[in-house]
Design a protein around this motif. Structure first.
Motif, short mmCIF file in Angstrom:
data_model
loop_
_atom_site.label_atom_id
_atom_site.label_comp_id
_atom_site.label_asym_id
_atom_site.label_seq_id
_atom_site.Cartn_x
_atom_site.Cartn_y
_atom_site.Cartn_z
N ALA A 119 12.10 -0.77 -12.38
CA ALA A 119 13.39 -0.92 -11.72
C ALA A 119 13.65 -2.34 -11.25
CB ALA A 119 13.48 0.04 -10.53
N VAL A 120 14.91 -2.77 -11.38
CA VAL A 120 15.33 -4.08 -10.85
C VAL A 120 16.08 -3.90 -9.54
CG1 VAL A 120 15.41 -5.16 -13.12
CG2 VAL A 120 17.47 -4.05 -12.21
N GLU A 121 16.47 -2.64 -9.27
CA GLU A 121 17.16 -2.35 -8.02
C GLU A 121 16.89 -0.90 -7.62
OE1 GLU A 121 21.68 -2.58 -6.05
OE2 GLU A 121 21.34 -3.12 -8.15
N LEU A 122 16.67 -0.69 -6.33
CA LEU A 122 16.44 0.66 -5.81
C LEU A 122 17.36 0.88 -4.62
CD1 LEU A 122 13.10 2.47 -5.09
CD2 LEU A 122 14.76 2.20 -3.25
N LEU A 123 18.08 2.00 -4.63
CA LEU A 123 18.96 2.38 -3.52
C LEU A 123 18.43 3.70 -2.97
CD1 LEU A 123 22.40 1.87 -5.33
CD2 LEU A 123 21.06 0.15 -4.10
N LYS A 167 3.26 1.39 -3.54
CA LYS A 167 3.72 0.27 -2.72
C LYS A 167 3.49 -1.08 -3.40
CE LYS A 167 2.96 0.74 1.79
NZ LYS A 167 4.27 1.02 2.39
N LYS A 168 2.88 -1.06 -4.60
CA LYS A 168 2.73 -2.29 -5.36
C LYS A 168 4.08 -2.90 -5.69
CE LYS A 168 0.27 -0.32 -8.55
NZ LYS A 168 -0.53 -0.04 -9.78
N ILE A 169 5.14 -2.10 -5.58
CA ILE A 169 6.48 -2.59 -5.90
C ILE A 169 6.87 -3.77 -5.02
CG2 ILE A 169 7.69 -1.04 -4.29
CD1 ILE A 169 9.85 -0.70 -6.43
N PHE A 170 6.29 -3.85 -3.81
CA PHE A 170 6.62 -4.94 -2.89
C PHE A 170 5.98 -6.26 -3.30
CE2 PHE A 170 7.10 -1.14 -0.12
CZ PHE A 170 8.43 -1.31 0.21
N GLN A 171 4.97 -6.21 -4.18
CA GLN A 171 4.31 -7.43 -4.64
C GLN A 171 4.76 -7.85 -6.04
OE1 GLN A 171 2.03 -5.01 -2.97
NE2 GLN A 171 2.73 -6.21 -1.23
N ARG A 172 5.72 -7.12 -6.62
CA ARG A 172 6.15 -7.44 -7.97
C ARG A 172 6.83 -8.79 -8.07
NH1 ARG A 172 9.95 -3.05 -10.15
NH2 ARG A 172 10.69 -4.91 -11.23
N SER A 173 6.69 -9.41 -9.22
CA SER A 173 7.39 -10.66 -9.49
C SER A 173 7.89 -10.64 -10.94
CB SER A 173 6.44 -11.86 -9.28
OG SER A 173 7.12 -13.07 -9.53
N PRO A 174 9.21 -10.82 -11.15
CA PRO A 174 10.24 -11.04 -10.14
C PRO A 174 10.45 -9.79 -9.28
CG PRO A 174 11.23 -10.70 -12.29
CD PRO A 174 9.76 -10.81 -12.52
N ALA A 175 10.83 -10.03 -8.04
CA ALA A 175 10.95 -8.93 -7.08
C ALA A 175 12.23 -8.14 -7.30
CB ALA A 175 10.93 -9.49 -5.66
N PRO A 176 12.15 -6.80 -7.27
CA PRO A 176 13.35 -5.97 -7.37
C PRO A 176 14.11 -5.97 -6.05
CG PRO A 176 11.46 -4.58 -7.00
CD PRO A 176 10.93 -5.98 -7.13
N GLU A 177 15.38 -5.67 -6.10
CA GLU A 177 16.18 -5.55 -4.88
C GLU A 177 16.02 -4.13 -4.34
OE1 GLU A 177 17.89 -7.92 -3.24
OE2 GLU A 177 17.02 -9.32 -4.70
N LEU A 178 15.60 -4.01 -3.10
CA LEU A 178 15.31 -2.71 -2.50
C LEU A 178 16.18 -2.50 -1.27
CD1 LEU A 178 11.40 -2.97 -2.64
CD2 LEU A 178 12.92 -2.01 -4.36
#
Length: 292
Positions: A119-123, A167-178
């Motif tokens: 995902a590049v964006e999560l709502l 929670k690895k999603i918080f360390q992703r690069s490029p970072a997704p918009e959450l």
């Protein structure tokens, strides 16, 4: 051959390691464990060791050795490390843990993690609990212990471990918009007790400092918004596709149809506009922390 002394005491049996069975409905998991088990058996037989002798060296009973080699049990990391040394595999068996450890997580959790990883964006709007990505490990344990019928401890362990792995999603690069909108009540319900809740609030404040994370609070006096129907979640991907769900819409099932997704995004947009701003929400959470 290098010899490794087993830990003192009786050899480990199935009763010592509950929750490490392979889910027969998890085709990928079954394939991984079957392959690893076959390699273990071939290497053991290649050096001329009987299962009983091998089990004594690694600290497991003969029956457990056969079940692991037969793809019926998930081997622990310690088992693979010892087996690698005993069978002089040069790190090849120990390296299998990278695939094996993912089988420990429930299939649904792995599938969700895969989607979040793309995902590049999560709502996300939550009206009764904090989103799993926002939870501390202590909070997750306390929350899951409220489920009825009660989950077995081994299943709790697997579920919490899977949730923390996401929670690895918080360390992703490029970072997704959450983007997360939290109902006020989810921040005031003392899940796990005062200290667990304090650490949870502190964790939310830490996450809110990340540039790609926006946390908003929906005050309890703002009831006239479309979130009264339940949770809303939307994941958007780099190729322009998306998937979303809402508790009381589309039978609660995930949807990918653009028309249905527009409904979810419309509702989420209204909810986001009704909530406190990110700056106001940060101050609100800080105030709650001071009162907790």
């Amino acid at each position: 051959m290098t010899t490794v002394e087993a830990d003192a005491g009786r050899l480990k049996s199935e009763a010592d390691e509950p929750g490490w069975e392979v889910d027969p409905d998890d085709e990928w998991g079954v394939a991984v464990i079957t392959t690893v088990g076959r390699q273990l058996k071939l290497r053991r037989e290649a050096v001329g060791m009987r299962a009983a002798d091998f089990g004594k060296v690694v600290g497991y009973g003969e029956d457990m050795v056969y079940k692991i080699e037969g793809g019926k049990r998930i081997p622990r990391q310690e088992y693979l490390d010892k087996a690698d040394e005993v069978l002089e595999a040069g790190g090849l068996i120990a390296a299998a843990w990278e695939d094996v450890k993912n089988v420990r997580y429930p299939k649904k959790v792995r599938e969700l993690e895969k989607m979040e990883a793309k995902a590049v964006e999560l709502l996300s709007y939550g009206n009764h609990n904090l989103h799993g990505l926002l939870q501390t490990e202590e909070f997750a344990w306390a929350l899951l212990r409220t489920w009825r019928p009660a989950l077995p401890e081994d299943q709790l362990e697997r579920t919490v471990a899977g949730r923390m792995a996401r929670k690895k999603i918080f360390q992703r690069s490029p970072a997704p918009e959450l983007s997360f909108v939290l109902e006020e009540v989810t921040l005031k319900r003392p899940v796990g007790g005062r200290m667990v809740m304090r650490r949870q609030l502190e964790h939310l404040l830490e996450l809110a400092q990340l540039r790609n994370v926006e946390i908003q609070v929906m005050p309890m006096d703002r009831w006239d918004h479309p979130g009264t129907g339940g949770r809303i979640q939307v994941l958007k991907f780099g190729d322009g596709t998306a998937v979303g769900r809402m508790d009381d819409e589309f039978s609660g099932r995930p949807v990918a149809d653009p028309k249905q997704l527009r409904i979810l995004e419309l509702r989420y947009g209204i909810i986001r506009a009704e909530a406190l701003t990110a700056r106001e929400s940060l101050a609100f959470i800080e105030q709650l922390l001071g009162e907790t």
